[in-house]
Structures are given as C-alpha cells and as structure tokens.
Scaffold this motif. Structure first.
Motif, mmCIF file in Angstrom:
data_model
loop_
_atom_site.group_PDB
_atom_site.id
_atom_site.type_symbol
_atom_site.label_atom_id
_atom_site.label_comp_id
_atom_site.label_asym_id
_atom_site.label_seq_id
_atom_site.Cartn_x
_atom_site.Cartn_y
_atom_site.Cartn_z
ATOM 1 N N LEU A 9 0.803 -1.355 0.106
ATOM 2 C CA LEU A 9 -0.037 0.099 0.280
ATOM 3 C C LEU A 9 0.996 1.247 0.101
ATOM 4 N N THR A 10 0.686 1.929 -0.704
ATOM 5 C CA THR A 10 1.428 3.312 -0.975
ATOM 6 C C THR A 10 0.549 4.383 -1.389
ATOM 7 N N ALA A 11 0.695 5.623 -0.853
ATOM 8 C CA ALA A 11 -0.105 6.849 -1.048
ATOM 9 C C ALA A 11 0.895 7.916 -1.329
ATOM 10 N N LEU A 12 0.450 8.473 -2.618
ATOM 11 C CA LEU A 12 0.838 9.804 -3.119
ATOM 12 C C LEU A 12 0.285 10.976 -2.386
ATOM 13 N N VAL A 13 0.767 11.732 -1.391
ATOM 14 C CA VAL A 13 0.043 12.701 -0.615
ATOM 15 C C VAL A 13 0.526 14.042 -0.935
ATOM 16 N N GLY A 14 -0.530 15.018 -1.106
ATOM 17 C CA GLY A 14 -0.241 16.449 -1.101
ATOM 18 C C GLY A 14 0.022 17.199 -2.664
ATOM 19 N N GLY A 15 0.054 16.077 -3.603
ATOM 20 C CA GLY A 15 0.308 16.740 -4.875
ATOM 21 C C GLY A 15 -0.997 17.132 -5.644
ATOM 22 N N THR A 16 -0.483 17.981 -6.766
ATOM 23 C CA THR A 16 -1.868 18.388 -7.485
ATOM 24 C C THR A 16 -2.091 17.286 -8.587
ATOM 25 N N VAL A 17 -3.332 16.766 -8.408
ATOM 26 C CA VAL A 17 -3.752 15.501 -9.223
ATOM 27 C C VAL A 17 -4.456 15.985 -10.503
ATOM 28 N N THR A 39 -4.945 12.990 -2.419
ATOM 29 C CA THR A 39 -3.996 11.806 -2.175
ATOM 30 C C THR A 39 -4.500 10.431 -3.248
ATOM 31 N N VAL A 40 -3.281 10.142 -3.646
ATOM 32 C CA VAL A 40 -3.454 8.728 -4.613
ATOM 33 C C VAL A 40 -3.124 7.676 -3.817
ATOM 34 N N LEU A 41 -4.049 6.745 -3.412
ATOM 35 C CA LEU A 41 -3.847 5.197 -2.904
ATOM 36 C C LEU A 41 -3.670 4.254 -3.941
ATOM 37 N N ILE A 42 -2.420 3.651 -3.723
ATOM 38 C CA ILE A 42 -1.858 2.480 -4.978
ATOM 39 C C ILE A 42 -1.946 1.093 -3.913
ATOM 40 N N GLN A 43 -2.476 0.069 -4.432
ATOM 41 C CA GLN A 43 -2.289 -1.192 -3.881
ATOM 42 C C GLN A 43 -1.935 -2.138 -4.972
ATOM 43 N N ASP A 44 -0.914 -2.881 -4.618
ATOM 44 C CA ASP A 44 -0.088 -3.689 -5.695
ATOM 45 C C ASP A 44 0.138 -3.053 -7.067
ATOM 46 N N GLY A 45 0.310 -1.881 -7.114
ATOM 47 C CA GLY A 45 0.686 -1.202 -8.297
ATOM 48 C C GLY A 45 -0.337 -0.675 -9.188
ATOM 49 N N GLY A 51 -8.421 11.020 -3.452
ATOM 50 C CA GLY A 51 -9.516 11.827 -2.626
ATOM 51 C C GLY A 51 -8.805 12.690 -2.045
ATOM 52 N N PRO A 52 -9.292 13.873 -1.746
ATOM 53 C CA PRO A 52 -8.727 15.184 -0.866
ATOM 54 C C PRO A 52 -8.275 14.587 0.565
ATOM 55 N N ASP A 53 -9.230 13.846 1.113
ATOM 56 C CA ASP A 53 -8.981 13.560 2.603
ATOM 57 C C ASP A 53 -9.411 12.085 2.857
ATOM 58 N N LEU A 54 -8.451 10.928 2.042
ATOM 59 C CA LEU A 54 -8.451 9.894 2.327
ATOM 60 C C LEU A 54 -7.955 9.441 3.546
ATOM 61 N N GLU A 55 -8.444 8.413 4.429
ATOM 62 C CA GLU A 55 -8.228 7.691 5.557
ATOM 63 C C GLU A 55 -7.257 6.730 5.205
ATOM 64 N N LEU A 56 -5.949 6.843 5.338
ATOM 65 C CA LEU A 56 -5.042 5.913 4.978
ATOM 66 C C LEU A 56 -4.911 4.465 6.061
ATOM 67 N N PRO A 57 -4.837 3.335 5.602
ATOM 68 C CA PRO A 57 -4.683 2.052 6.408
ATOM 69 C C PRO A 57 -3.479 2.273 7.109
ATOM 70 N N PRO A 58 -3.499 1.641 8.358
ATOM 71 C CA PRO A 58 -2.237 1.662 9.042
ATOM 72 C C PRO A 58 -1.124 0.887 8.206
ATOM 73 N N GLY A 59 0.152 1.455 8.319
ATOM 74 C CA GLY A 59 1.391 0.679 7.336
ATOM 75 C C GLY A 59 1.611 1.408 5.846
ATOM 76 N N THR A 60 0.579 2.142 5.619
ATOM 77 C CA THR A 60 0.762 2.713 4.191
ATOM 78 C C THR A 60 2.011 3.497 4.088
ATOM 79 N N ASN A 61 2.575 3.204 3.094
ATOM 80 C CA ASN A 61 4.017 3.757 2.824
ATOM 81 C C ASN A 61 3.608 5.142 2.055
ATOM 82 N N GLU A 62 3.805 6.318 2.709
ATOM 83 C CA GLU A 62 3.520 7.612 2.129
ATOM 84 C C GLU A 62 4.616 8.578 1.505
ATOM 85 N N ILE A 63 4.292 8.982 0.262
ATOM 86 C CA ILE A 63 5.428 9.623 -0.297
ATOM 87 C C ILE A 63 4.911 11.019 -0.436
#
Length: 369
Positions: A9-17, A39-45, A51-63
């Motif tokens: 699980l990876t999240a791209l946080v704070g960028g202009t999408v 925020t863009v949440l990515i799972q397995d690529g 969404g602007p206010d996503l609640e990220l699962p624990p352990g998500t790698n944030e970039i």
C-alpha cells in the motif's frame, strides 16, 4: 518521476492531481478536466482510490508530493521498442508504448518481463507484415491471402496486441489479414499501401493509419504500357482543402490516425556537428544506433547542400501538415500520438513530447493534447 519498488500500500500525498475524467455523460473537455490537491492510494501497483481526505490504512507507505503534479502516464502510439531506452521513456512520463513490430521473439520476451523492470508497459504487433521484397529479416512476407491464413494463427496464439502492415503488402493479403484479425478481436494498423490506396483500405476496415502521407489525395495516370496507375499528389503542390474527401472518409469510418508530424518537422532542425550530435542524442542511446544516426546526418548535409530550397520546402510542408491535423481534429477523427523513435532525430521519450508540442502549434487545445 519514476517510483521505486513500492510497498503493498502506497499513498502519493499532497500533490496536485490532474485527471482526464470528464463529465459522466461524455469525454473530457477543457471545462471538465479536473486539477486538485489530493491523495492517490496505490495497492499492488494499481490505483485503489483518489481523494482529498483519504483515511490511509495503517502501514501505508506515504510519499510526499507537495508542490508536484500527479498525472496519468503518456502513451507513445508508435515506437520501435528497445529495452535499452526504458529510462528515456519513463523520464519523459511515458508509461505505455506501442511497438509496430520487429524481432518477434525478443519483443514478446520483453513484453512478458515488463513487470520485472522499471520501464513502460509494452504493447506490440510482434512482427511487421509486408510483401516482397521483405521489409526486414524479421518481417512476415505474405504473397497471397492463403499466406495470411497459414501464418496469422501463429501471431494469434502468441497473443500479439494488434497487427502491423507495411506499405508493400499486396491488396489480397492486406484485406484478408484485416478479415482474420477482426475475427480474432485484433486491430490492424499501417500506412496506405502501394497496392491498396487509402479509400480501399478504409473500405476494407483498417482500424488505424500511420503517417500524414497516407492522406495525400490520389489521382490516376496512364503509363507507357497502357496500364492505369494510382499516384499521390506531392506535398510540394497539394493544398489543405484537397484533403477534405479523405478526412471525411476517415471520420465516417471511425478509424484512428497517427500523424507523425515530428518525422517531417525534424528536417527543418539545424544540422549539428558530430560532437554536438553525440552530446545531445547519441550518448543516451544504445551504442549501435550511432552509425545509423550519423549516416542520416551525412545524408541530410548532402541533400541540403545540393538543394537550395530544402529547408524552405520543409517548412512549407510542415505548415500544411499542421493545417491537415487541425482539420482531422475538427472532423472528430480519433488521433493517437506517436514518436517513431528511435528513428534518427526522433528521440525515445522526448520525441513524443515534441510531437505533442506540434499538435498544440496546430491549434489543438493543450488540455486535450
């Protein structure tokens, strides 16, 4: 930006999408294109959620992407793929390339390994299908429709992504190839053929056309042997209104078109000295391209030296082609950008960006380009 190997699980946080999502009822337009900090949440690529206010699962790698843009990857619709150039494509934001055929075994192997290397997704025709003489040692050569019936099942079994035709293919195998491809759910792309001019290829159901030359108006002339030959009007004398009939036929057929404007425009570029050619281009390419590119440079020097109007003619042709592209867009023809790389002066990666810049010069909106 090319991402490293990511956690599950990876999240791209704070960028202009930036997205190409249009209104629910229709395609994207200048008014419906969206750009927002999210925020863009990515799972397995794969993108799981945006969404602007996503609640990220624990352990998500944030970039942290603050101050950067996040956008869909570009697609280069026409390349001769070489895995040595992967980094050039990804550095230019290209995440998918369409190869028009070459060494089938190598290409299919590279396609199967795409998930293991940091390069663009590869779609390939596997091999080019042409007539005699053979286009290359790797090309498939069809003399009759029966040849198509014998050979195409091999390509179908190998699950190529589409079929690619060369201009010297005969009319019978050309039309038979289209019929068999459609029966197997594949599209057929190529230029117009010497034996199958544009109107006939449209009527045969060809799905995509390559090169602006494919749209040149045609006329019939009688040869010394009494036979009637079909010829195209040259770019030096043709005018944009003369393309109206072919543009209308293309729009009505629903076939797509890859114009390859940069392939013409590069003839107007300054001819660099050998050292500058290496610095700007060749040091980024696989070593075996040097002979090809430098040979092309020498040929351009000879042509320019022996033709006083070489550059001026090239500029006039580019202007006409820009006008034709604008007419294609206005007619609603599906346009697919392609670079033609790594043909001399068409660089992998940046070549597509230069092609899109020409589209914008032609008057196509930056948002839709």
């Amino acid at each position: 930006m090319t991402l490293p190997l990511l956690a599950e699980l990876t999240a791209l946080v704070g960028g202009t999408v930036l997205t190409m999502a249009g209104a629910p009822e229709g395609p994207a337009t200048t008014e419906t294109l969206t750009a927002t900090v999210a925020t863009v949440l990515i799972q397995d690529g794969l993108i799981l959620e945006i969404g602007p206010d996503l609640e990220l699962p624990p352990g998500t790698n944030e970039i942290d992407m603050t101050g950067r843009f996040v956008m869909p990857g570009l697609i280069d619709g026409f390349v001769q793929f070489d895995g040595d150039h992967d980094v050039l494509y990804t550095a230019a934001g290209i995440t998918t390339v369409r190869d028009m055929g070459g060494d089938r075994g190598r290409l299919l192997l590279q396609r199967s390994n795409r998930d293991r290397v940091p390069g663009p997704k590869l779609l390939t025709a596997g091999t080019v299908i042409g007539g005699t003489p053979a286009v290359s040692p790797e090309a498939a050569t069809f003399g009759t429709g029966l040849d198509a019936e014998r050979y195409l099942p091999i390509l179908f079994a190998e699950q190529v992504d589409f079929l690619s035709l060369y201009s010297n293919l005969g009319a019978e195998p050309w039309t038979r190839t289209i019929e068999l491809a459609h029966e197997n759910g594949l599209e057929v792309w190529g230029p117009v053929g010497s034996a199958l001019p544009f109107p006939d290829a449209v009527a045969a159901g060809q799905d995509g056309f390559l090169y602006m030359d494919s749209l040149l108006p045609i006329f019939e002339s009688e040869g010394e042997d009494g036979a009637v030959y079909t010829e195209q009007v040259g770019w030096e004398i043709v005018q944009v209104p003369a393309f109206k009939k072919h543009i209308k036929a293309l729009a009505e057929s629903g076939a797509a078109f890859t114009p390859m404007l940069r392939a013409t425009a590069q003839r107007t570029d300054p001819i660099l000295e050998p050292e500058a050619t290496v610095e700007r281009y060749l040091r980024f390419l696989a070593a075996h391209y040097a002979g090809w590119w430098m040979g092309e440079r020498d040929m351009r020097l000879r042509i320019a030296a022996n033709n006083e109007g070489f550059l001026a003619t090239g500029e006039r042709v580019v202007k006409k082609q820009l006008g034709v592209l604008k007419k294609l867009d206005e007619a609603g023809v599906p346009l697919v950008p392609g670079s033609g790389s790594p043909h001399p002066w068409l660089m992998p990666g940046v070549g597509l960006v230069e092609e899109l810049e020409l589209w914008q010069t032609a008057g196509l909106s930056p948002e839709c380009v």
